[in-house]
Design an enzyme around this catalytic site. Sequence first.
Site, short mmCIF file in Angstrom:
data_model
loop_
_atom_site.label_atom_id
_atom_site.label_comp_id
_atom_site.label_asym_id
_atom_site.label_seq_id
_atom_site.Cartn_x
_atom_site.Cartn_y
_atom_site.Cartn_z
N SER A 22 2.72 -34.45 29.38
CA SER A 22 3.39 -33.10 28.91
C SER A 22 2.79 -31.96 29.76
O SER A 22 1.72 -32.02 30.46
CB SER A 22 3.08 -33.20 27.57
OG SER A 22 1.81 -32.28 27.18
N LYS A 23 3.46 -30.77 29.64
CA LYS A 23 3.18 -29.64 30.46
C LYS A 23 1.76 -29.35 30.13
O LYS A 23 1.06 -28.57 30.74
CB LYS A 23 4.20 -28.75 30.48
CG LYS A 23 4.79 -27.98 29.30
CD LYS A 23 5.65 -27.10 29.52
CE LYS A 23 6.18 -26.65 27.93
NZ LYS A 23 7.34 -25.66 28.16
N ARG A 24 1.29 -29.31 28.72
CA ARG A 24 0.16 -29.13 27.92
C ARG A 24 -1.06 -29.80 28.56
O ARG A 24 -2.06 -29.43 28.51
CB ARG A 24 0.25 -29.08 26.56
CG ARG A 24 1.35 -28.20 26.01
CD ARG A 24 0.89 -26.82 25.96
NE ARG A 24 2.33 -26.07 25.52
CZ ARG A 24 2.63 -24.72 26.20
NH1 ARG A 24 1.66 -24.36 27.07
NH2 ARG A 24 3.87 -24.11 25.94
N ASP A 25 -0.66 -31.14 29.06
CA ASP A 25 -1.96 -31.93 29.56
C ASP A 25 -2.53 -31.25 30.78
O ASP A 25 -3.65 -31.82 31.03
CB ASP A 25 -1.26 -33.35 29.95
CG ASP A 25 -0.90 -34.15 28.70
OD1 ASP A 25 -1.54 -33.84 27.75
OD2 ASP A 25 0.00 -35.04 28.63
#
Length: 507
Positions: A258-261
Amino acid sequence: MSVRVRFAPSPTGALHIGGVRTALYNYLFAKQQGGKFILRIEDTDQNRYVPGAEAYIIEALRWVGLLPDEGQDFGGDMGPYRQSERKEIYKKYALELVRQGKAYYAFDTPEELEALREKEPNFTCNFRTRMGMSNSLSLPADQLQKLLDAGVPSVIRLKVESGRDIFINDMIRGEVVFSSDELDDKVLLKADGMPTYHLANIVDDHLMQITHVIRGEEWLPSTAHHVLLYEAFGWADTMPRFAHLPLILKPEGNGKLSKRDGAKFGMPVFPLAWEGETIEDNFPGFRETGFLPQAVLNFMALLGWHPGGDQELFTLEEMIAAFSVEHISKGGARFDYDKAKWFNQKYIQAMSNEALVEHIRPLAEAKGYAVSDRFLATVAGLMKERVTFLPDFVEQGYYLFEAVKDYDNETLQKKWKSELTPVFEKLIDRVHSVATFEAAEMEGMVKEFIQEQGLKPGDVLPLLRIALAGTMKGPAVFDMASALGRDETVNRLRVALHHFNQTVATV
Ligand code: GLU
C-alpha cells in the site's frame, strides 16, 4: 487484427508503482506484437478526481520511457482519449441498451439504497430485488413517463439475467467462471449523466479497437459484468482478451503493497514524488530517490513475470523480445526493495561516465558545485562502483567537490602520531613537486617515499586517504588525488596535518 492495448489509469492521485508495471506489461506486449500502446485517462468519477494526477501519470510514463503510440497528450485518431470529453458517447450507448430492454432506468437514490442496506447488509439491486424497486421495469408505463417527463433523477442499470454462467478465458488465470446470480444490476450511467467505470471502459475499449486488456487482478470480478456488456451491445465477437496481473505484495509478503508501506519501510512506492493535501499524503518517488528509470523498469518487469533462465538484467529491447503473458504468475509478487537497489547499482555501474554526467550534473548544481563535465565524468568513474542512488555521487562523494567536513577520528587515534609530522611535511613537498599528477606516477613516488622512510604502506596510506576524503571508504587514494589536482591535494594535506595534530593531541 493488429494488437492494440491500453493503459487506462484513473487520475485519483499519484500513480502507484503497480500502475507502472501495468503500463510496462501493456507496452511490452504491444511492442512485441507489433501493436499499439494507448493511454486513456479514465476520469469520469468526479468525486475521486484529483487535480495534477493526470499530469503526474503522463510525466511518470515519460520518465520511465514508456511512450504511448496514441493517447492523451500523445495524439492519435481514435480520441478524445480523456473520458470526461466523451460523455455524450456513453450516454448514447446507455440509452440504446435501455431501448433494447437490456438496461433500465432506476429511480433508487443513494439514500434509499443506504436504508435498504441498513435492514439487509448484503442488499443489492439484482434479479431478485429489482421488481420491488422503483424503475422502468417495475413501474406502470404512465407512471414511468411522468417521472421521466418531470426530470426526476434516475440512473441507468444493466439488467443482469439470472441463471447464467459467465466464462472468462484469462490469459494468466485460465478459465474463470462467474454465476450471473451473484452479480448486481450495475449502474452504467449515473444521475449526473456521467458513465460509471464499467460503461465507459467497455464502450471505449470497443471504439478504440482494443484487442487485449492487461490490468490488475482487482478488476477480475468486474470482468463478468464487462462480458455481459459486450454481449448486450452485440460486440461479443470482438471482445478483447483479458489478462489479470498478480498483486504486488508488501516486502514481507503478507498482503498488498500500500502507499503507506513506503513510509513504513523507508522506500518509495511511487515513480515520482507526489505532494498531496496533507503531510501524510506527500510521497517520495523512485526518481527523486535517485533511481535510473531503466533500473526501475527492469525491477518492475520481474515483479510477476518470470522469463525463465538466470538472466536478470534486461534492456527494454530484450524485455520486449523475451516477454510473454503466459510467463506471468498468478500468485502475488513480493516488492523486494533491496532487489530494486541492486538493479540500480547494476545500471549505474553499467552506464558510461559520460552518460552518468547527465544525471549527476543537476545534483551537483543543486549543491552549488561549479564543475566541468570532464571533472564530473571523473567523479562518475571513481564512484560508480560504490553508490546505490544517484545523489550518492554528490553526497557520499562530497569530498570530491568541497573540503573535508569530517575526519575519521577513530582511525586517526590509531594511526596518527605526532612524530609523523616531519614525514608528512616531506611527503607534502614531494607531492607538490611530482612531475605529473597521474595516479600511477604518484603511487610509485609515494610508495618509494614510504620505503625510504622505513615505514610501511599501512602507516601512511590510511592517513593520506583520511586527509583527502575524511573517511576510510571511497575511491582509491591516488585516483582521488589525481582528480582533485595538485593545488587542492596539497592544500588538503596541509589542512589535514593541522587537524591530525590537534585531534590526537587533545584526546
Ligand atoms: N480506470 C481503471 C484503473 O484505474 C482501469 C482498469 C482497467 O484497465 O480496465 O485502473
